[in-house]
Design an enzyme around this catalytic site. Structure first.
Site, short mmCIF file in Angstrom:
data_model
loop_
_atom_site.label_atom_id
_atom_site.label_comp_id
_atom_site.label_asym_id
_atom_site.label_seq_id
_atom_site.Cartn_x
_atom_site.Cartn_y
_atom_site.Cartn_z
N GLU A 33 -11.01 -8.33 5.24
CA GLU A 33 -10.10 -8.20 6.35
C GLU A 33 -10.96 -8.74 7.44
O GLU A 33 -10.34 -9.52 8.49
CB GLU A 33 -9.81 -6.77 6.81
CG GLU A 33 -8.68 -6.26 5.73
CD GLU A 33 -8.54 -4.69 5.97
OE1 GLU A 33 -7.68 -4.27 6.65
OE2 GLU A 33 -9.54 -3.84 5.83
N GLU B 235 1.00 -0.86 0.00
CA GLU B 235 0.04 0.15 0.06
C GLU B 235 0.92 1.25 0.05
O GLU B 235 0.78 2.27 -0.74
CB GLU B 235 -0.80 -0.08 1.18
CG GLU B 235 -1.77 1.30 1.36
CD GLU B 235 -2.91 1.09 2.37
OE1 GLU B 235 -3.53 2.26 2.79
OE2 GLU B 235 -3.01 0.02 2.89
N ARG C 14 -7.21 2.35 14.40
CA ARG C 14 -8.07 1.34 14.28
C ARG C 14 -8.25 0.18 15.28
O ARG C 14 -9.12 -0.31 15.59
CB ARG C 14 -7.92 0.57 12.81
CG ARG C 14 -8.98 -0.29 12.34
CD ARG C 14 -9.00 -1.01 11.02
NE ARG C 14 -9.67 -0.16 9.96
CZ ARG C 14 -10.77 -0.33 9.57
NH1 ARG C 14 -11.45 -1.42 10.24
NH2 ARG C 14 -11.20 0.64 8.59
#
Length: 1364
Positions: free
Chosen positions: A1300, A834, A912
């Site tokens: 995920e 990413e 997160r």
């Protein structure tokens, strides 16, 4: 000895050799001199056969697997076997036939049934590993006279790794070729698959439940193909055409060779023993090799240089296999797979008492490396390498084997195996001697030999400790006396170690339990592992030495009881210590409903690229043909974790062959600082390096190998500075990345703790290690300039082409409009590509731009693993208050992650983790603080789950602890605290459409939880040394980028006049089926078949400013963007469509074109109703949640820490699935990847916990030391279900994201292991709660199971070391 060569032959090998030839896929090729340095893989890829992939370069992943066929003159048959092309020297296959994936089948000539089965049963996701799996299976079929068993199929795949699928669909696809249906092996003109039918994995028979589409079968007019029968290919017949073994090779006489390679390398291939002895006399330091499995690693990965290599594979005298009444003589060049076949044969033929040693070797060889390695590695090579962890040497020693050694004057001497190993990698061989053969004697009645091995992973892994043990008993009256014995260990010293004191003690003693207790005490003093021993895990390894002997004693006692029933047998509860684990056939079950919408959405379509992937035709970055003036790049990396750069000396590099330039920070045209959020990372280090592996410069040269060689010659002088090498060191030093402290609050935690509402309060810590992404395709970029250097284009393996465009623009000082990044597909990403891929492109762009030449930079696997970051290790400190019933009232939590030396995405990851720290539980009072630690490691980065799994694992740890404190089942505590519809999270989001309770109830029913709980408890009562455990785990995963602006997507859709549709969008296909789902959406939108839609490459000049393909949201976002574009086009077409009744979409498109209607549209989508404010700590962080739950049952060996997952039952709510088969594949792949995280995969760094590793250096930098799950690690029973009847109103076509959410559910295996350990600890009276770090490796499992064999080395509170 065999015949000796004459003078004429001597001259031939030293003079001009015969023409070296090789057949590749039926084509004859002449091998020129000068290529001795080259591997078969390099050669194949250089001639354009790029279907064979470079995954690791050390024979550890199987991506490079090809099939070798050669004519064996002894048996007068063709032998077919799989090998690792990345290790095989090119000249080692001279005179042989190499078949690559391209030679098996292709889309033009037709797919081979193996290829078609794998494609149709969804066994290929990213596709990078796929050719290797195909070739392993193909080689098995070609080499099998009879249909292989399912066990043989699984065994042949042991050397192949897959990171995407979870292996289940691969096994199902290949299982159809097992012994299930004789019709598959009959003389039919072609397999039914050739006629478009599928084969059912359940029955192994052709079925009509699959696609009815007929595939046109092309006829190949090449005379290289012809119908074959068994006799001329030595394999079963699967299709009308197979590549036959070239007749020239079966008629050709094997002759000696002398060839050369780069930098003066000489390659010899003698064909007689005398030739070998003469060459060895001339070059006493020459390396002898057969498979190159050790020498290749030493030369390519360890940097050792050998100038003379001698291939001894063709020497008849070294390939002897002779069986007589005394034993077996085994030539030193005999391959291990051949040895295994021999042992299996003699076990069937000889009396049972004679083959005890043979049986031990069979069991040990089953777990020795992968099939590809066993097919080429030889007996003598394994012995003479003298590895202290060799699996076979302790067995040779204990089995009384004799090694026969010959010198250059043909004098032969015999050395006992137990006397052959004299030091680290040192044996009793003089410089003019070679190992001729091994003699293994038959065992006698009442003589027993047993093997032992414990590794991180069962399949294809080096031992942590292994052993070979033998005892010979004699009857004296009613007693059995030890007449002779041998106990040999590997992994406990610098050499394979013979426990001589133990042997002396045993001889003359009565075989009984008193002997056992006394012998264990002797072993403790006889086998001493130093505290600072390389490899660490000293306590674990010490305990294994005792556990192995205990197992040996029980096993021998059991064997005696079979032949002497009167002798005291072992207690039934102890039998589990020696009972082998039964490996049933893996059973996969998928349960879902298909909700078809339009022509395609909802159908279980195969991956759009599947057929290209199974044939090797799918191109990845490293496969793209490069221009002739392309330069290859290699990095100059820091070798210290923290230091000031004093000088860089490039003099030696400049003199290196092929050198074209070294580029440093001073050469960067514009900005040397990069970063996805904060530009805090230097492209090239200027004054200070802050981690091992930091890029200091880049060397370019004419070849990849020359670039690496030159880069290795750049000398950097350092002044070392103090380094921070763990989270705890960072906390102590207050070393945090700036502005990374975040808070979330709900209720009043302090008041709850102080008010007396909580009946109990617990405090503790949870720490978990990181995880390597291990995408099979390493990072890579090809960069070139356009239009005189005014533009820069690149092809990259990345999840974020826009980041590459941005980084290169910044570094070169070009506007983004002049920089283009394209990505066709990538071989796995999982978050690792990413942001960390961006610097690869930026580094390559500097020399490309300055030299105005194309530059290709592909990272080697060890470099990739060392420098590109991992899943963050975490430390959580919790304080939890709860009632006596188990109701949680308050949570005070501190979360720290190891960010490394730059910020990257670490703050978003910790955010997160904070969002997911409630998992699925209602907690009235919460306070969470998160911090990102600055350490002197390479920057850590995104990985599937993005911090969510770490946050949830902390939560489930303290939930389990509450259950232990209250003596209740974890499931009762979990259910009591579940959130419900309308619950408000600690970040202020209301739960809507919560399906948690229904999922949990369905799972309990599906796995029959209460029944299994009773069965497990009963098993644990009856078995002392094996224990089972079960666990259920729920999850709630938020779907959206937590950074609001990233929740946008663009797409470009073109309709052509023939009715076909071209779609380009901002997402990247990395195996997750994104392109397939998006194409299904477009097909349904236009009412056309899926075959009419084509997804082009992802390119920044087609769709600008695209967000990374991440956060599981890509199908939602890009699907909606494509639908928007389709709807625009449909709206323009509607007036024309309404006036005429067109017979096809092509007619409509053509009519619209004639009406000058625009048939192209740009679609755009923003995710609505989201936004979170960190200032207030409240908002709508996620568009919706994907809920799931999982059950797992495991079995552990308490004496070794080995474990098996017996059952996994997983259920998720995915709304109306866009493609159920792809979604099931994502669930299975995520679960097995998660299993690796919680139980197998351990990163080991040079830190305070691992002082035997150089500071700041990654020890586990390759598949040799870092173990992801293999085919043997998947659950015996693996069920995946999708919740039925719950459409998701918040995403396209009522679907839900899948990438995920399933990952964390594998923690059910972790907690199942802990449940089993709890049962083991209860045996010794330890019933209180205990911590267990993640991953729960065999070391952690075994050391938590306290008993008489571990207690001499550790106490009940012992924690194995972990890099955090």
């Amino acid at each position: 000895m065999g015949s000796l060569k004459n003078d004429e032959e001597t001259e031939q090998i030293e003079g001009k050799s015969m023409e070296a030839i090789l057949y590749v896929n039926g084509v004859r090729r002449v091998l020129p001199d000068g290529l001795a340095h080259m591997t078969l893989l390099e050669y194949l890829r250089d001639v354009g056969l790029t279907g064979t992939k470079l995954g690791c370069g050390e024979g550890g992943c199987g991506a490079c697997t090809v099939m070798i066929s050669n004519y064996d003159r002894r048996s007068k048959t063709c032998l077919h076997y799989a090998v690792n092309a990345c290790l095989a020297p090119l000249y080692s296959v001279e005179g042989m036939h190499v078949i690559t994936i391209e030679g098996v089948g292709n889309r033009k000539l037709g797919l081979h049934p193996v290829q078609k089965s794998l494609a149709s049963l969804h066994g290929s996701q990213c596709g990078f590993c796929t050719p290797g799996f195909i070739m392993s299976m193909y080689a098995l079929l070609r080499s099998s006279k009879n249909p292989p068993s399912e066990e043989e199929i699984e065994e042949c795949l042991a050397g192949n790794l897959c990171r995407c699928t979870g292996y289940r669909p691969i096994i199902d696809a290949f299982r159809v070729f097992a012994k299930t249906d004789d019709a598959l092996y009959s003389g039919l003109p072609s397999l039914s698959l050739q006629d478009g039918q599928n084969i059912c994995p359940s029955t192994g028979k052709p079925c009509s439940c699959g696609s009815k589409a007929k595939n046109a079968t092309a006829i190949c007019d090449s005379n290289r193909y012809r119908p074959v029968s068994f006799s001329d290919i030595d394999g079963s017949k699967y299709v009308d055409k197979e590549l036959i073994f070239p007749p020239e090779l079966s008629l050709r006489k094997t002759a000696p060779l002398k060839l050369t390679g780069a930098r003066g390398l000489i390659w010899y291939r003698p064909v007689r023993l005398q030739q070998l002895l003469e060459i060895k006399a001339k070059y006493p330091d020459a390396k002898l090799l057969v498979g190159n499995t050790e020498v290749g690693i030493e030369m390519r990965l360890k940097g050792l240089e050998y100038w003379v290599l001698i291939s001894v594979a063709q020497i008849p005298e070294l390939n002897v296999l002779h069986v007589d009444d005394n034993g077996i003589e085994i030539g030193s060049a005999v391959r291990l797979s051949e040895l295994l076949r021999l042992f299996r044969s003699v076990i069937k033929e000889r009396p049972d008492h004679e083959t005890s040693a043979c049986k031990a070797f069979v069991e040990q060889l089953k777990w020795f490396a992968g099939t590809q390695i066993r097919n080429v590695a030889c007996v003598g090579g394994n012995i003479c390498t003298a590895s202290p962890i060799s699996d076979l040497n302790p067995l040779w020693m204990s089995s009384s084997a004799e090694f026969r050694v010959i010198d250059d004057e043909k004098n032969v001497r015999t050395v006992l195996a137990e006397d052959f190993f004299i030091g680290y990698r040192s044996v009793d061989l003089r410089r003019n001697e070679i190992l001729l053969s091994v003699f293994l004697p038959w065992t006698r009645p009442l003589e027993y030999v047993k093997e032992f091995k414990q590794a991180h992973r069962r399949d294809d892994d080096i031992a942590l400790v292994n052993a070979g043990m033998r005892v010979f008993l004699e009857e004296k009256g009613q007693e059995l006396i030890v007449s002779d014995a041998s106990i040999a260990y590997g992994g406990v010293a610098a050499l394979s170690f013979c426990a001589r004191k133990t042997k002396e003690f045993l001889i003359g003693k009565v075989w009984n339990y008193d002997l056992l207790q006394d012998a264990l005490k002797v072993i403790q003093n006889d086998v001493l592992i130093r505290e600072d021993a390389p490899g660490g895990m000293v306590e674990f390894r010490n305990s294994l030495t005792l556990s192995f002997f205990f197992k040996f004693f029980l096993w021998v006692s059991h064997q005696i009881s079979i032949v002497r029933p009167a002798v005291e047998s072992i207690p039934p509860s102890h039998f589990s210590a020696v009972q082998p684990v039964s490996r049933p056939s893996r059973i996969g079950c998928q349960d879902y409903e298909t909700v078809k919408q339009g022509t395609s959405v909802g159908s279980s379509e195969i991956h759009l690229s599947a057929k290209m992937q199974v044939t090797g035709e799918a191109e990845y970055t490293d496969d793209i043909p490069v221009p002739p003036n392309t330069l290859h790049a290699a990095l100059v990396l820091s070798k210290v974790p923290h230091a000031r750069i004093l000088a860089v000396d490039d003099a030696a590099a400049k003199a290196s062959p092929g050198f074209a330039g070294l580029f440093l920070a001073k050469d960067v045209p514009a900005n040397n600082k990069i970063g996805p959020i904060v530009a805090d990372e230097e492209l090239f280090a200027t004054d200070v390096v802050t981690c091992v592996g930091q890029v200091i410069g880049v060397v370019v040269a004419d070849t990849h190998e020359n670039a690496k060689t030159a880069a290795g010659k750049v000398h950097v002088e350092y002044e070392k500075l103090p380094a921070i090498l763990s989270i705890k060191e960072a906390i102590d030093a207050k070393s945090f990345h700036p502005n990374t402290e975040k808070w979330l609050r709900k209720g009043d935690v302090e008041l709850c703790f102080e008010s007396g509402q909580c009946d109990r309060i617990i405090e503790g810590e949870v720490q978990m290690g990181g995880q390597e992404h291990f995408y099979l395709e390493p990072h890579g970029s090809l960069v070139w300039t356009v239009d005189g250097g005014s533009e820069v284009h690149m092809v990259s393996s990345t999840q974020a082409p826009q980041k590459h465009q941005q980084y290169v623009s910044r570094v070169l000082g070009l506007p983004m409009s002049k920089v283009v990044c394209k990505t066709k597909r990538i071989g796995g990403g999982f978050g690792g590509k990413e942001t960390r891929s961006g610097f690869v492109a930026a580094v390559a762009s500097v020399p490309s731009y300055l030299l105005n030449r194309p530059v290709k930079l592909i990272l080697d696997r060890d470099v990739d693993m060392m420098i590109t970051g991992h899943r963050h290790s975490f430390l959580g400190k919790y304080k939890v208050g709860f009632t006596n019933e188990g109701k949680v009232l308050a949570l005070d939590l501190e979360i720290y992650n190891n960010g490394g030396n730059s910020l990257d995405l670490s703050l978003s990851v910790v955010e997160r983790a904070m969002f997911h720290s409630d998992n699925v539980y209602e907690i009235p009072n919460m306070r969470i603080v998160g911090k990102v630690c600055f350490t002197n490691f390479p920057s850590n980065t995104a990985f599937r789950g993005f911090g969510g799994p770490q946050g949830m694992l902390i939560t489930e740890n303290w939930m389990q602890r509450i259950a232990a404190e209250l003596d209740k089942s974890p499931e009762e505590i979990q259910e009591m605290n579940f959130q419900v519809e309308g619950s408000i999270t600690h970040y202020g989001q209301r739960l809507e459409y919560c399906t948690l309770h229904q999922l949990w109830a369905e799972l309990k029913t599906s796995c029959d939880f209460l029944k299994v709980r009773r069965e497990v408890d009963e098993f644990n009562r009856d078995n002392r040394w094996k224990k089972r455990g079960i666990a259920m785990v729920p999850t709630k995963f938020g779907i959206s980028f937590t950074t609001k602006f990233l929740n946008q997507a663009g797409a470009l859709v073109h309709v052509y006049t023939d009715g076909t549709v071209l779609v380009t969008h901002g997402g990247v296909e990395m195996g997750q089926g994104l392109h397939t789902k998006v194409a299904q959406i477009a097909a349904t939108a236009f009412g056309i078949p899926l075959s009419s839609v084509y997804i082009s490459e992802t390119s920044t000049d087609k769709v600008p400013n695209a967000s990374p393909t991440a956060a599981s949201a890509s199908s939602d976002m890009y699907g909606a963007a494509v639908l928007d574009a389709c709807e625009q086009i449909k709206a323009r077409m509607e007036p024309v469509a309404s006036k005429h009744n067109f017979s096809s979409f092509a007619e409509l498109a053509s009519a619209c074109h004639l009406q000058r209607i625009d048939l192209s549209a740009h679609g755009f989508h923003i995710v609505p109703d989201i936004g979170f404010d960190w200032k207030t700590g409240k908002g709508t962080a996620f568009r919706y949640y994907t809920y799931g739950s999982a059950f797992a049952e495991v079995e552990i060996d308490t004496l070794t820490g080995d474990f098996h997952t017996r059952t996994a039952d997983v259920i998720l709510d995915l709304g109306y699935s866009l493609n159920p088969s792809i979604d099931v594949g994502q669930i299975e792949g995520a679960f097995i990847q998660g299993l690796g995280w919680v139980a197998l995969e351990e990163l080991k760094w040079g830190d305070a916990a691992h002082r035997w590793i150089r500071p700041g250096t990654l020890f586990t930098a390759g598949p040799g030391n870092y173990k992801i799950p293999s085919v043997n690690d998947i659950p015996f029973k693996f069920k995946v279900s999708l919740l039925k009847g719950h459409p998701n109103v918040k995403a396209i076509h009522s679907s839900k994201a899948v990438g995920e959410p399933p990952f964390f559910l594998a923690s059910a295996v972790f907690f199942g292991i802990k449940d089993a350990i709890r049962a083991a600890r209860a045996e010794v009276g330890l019933k209180e709660w205990f911590p267990l770090d993640s991953p729960a490796t065999p070391e952690r499992i075994r050391m938590a199971c306290l008993d008489d064999f571990s207690s001499p080395f550790v106490s009940s509170g012992f924690h194995p070391k972990l890099s955090v």
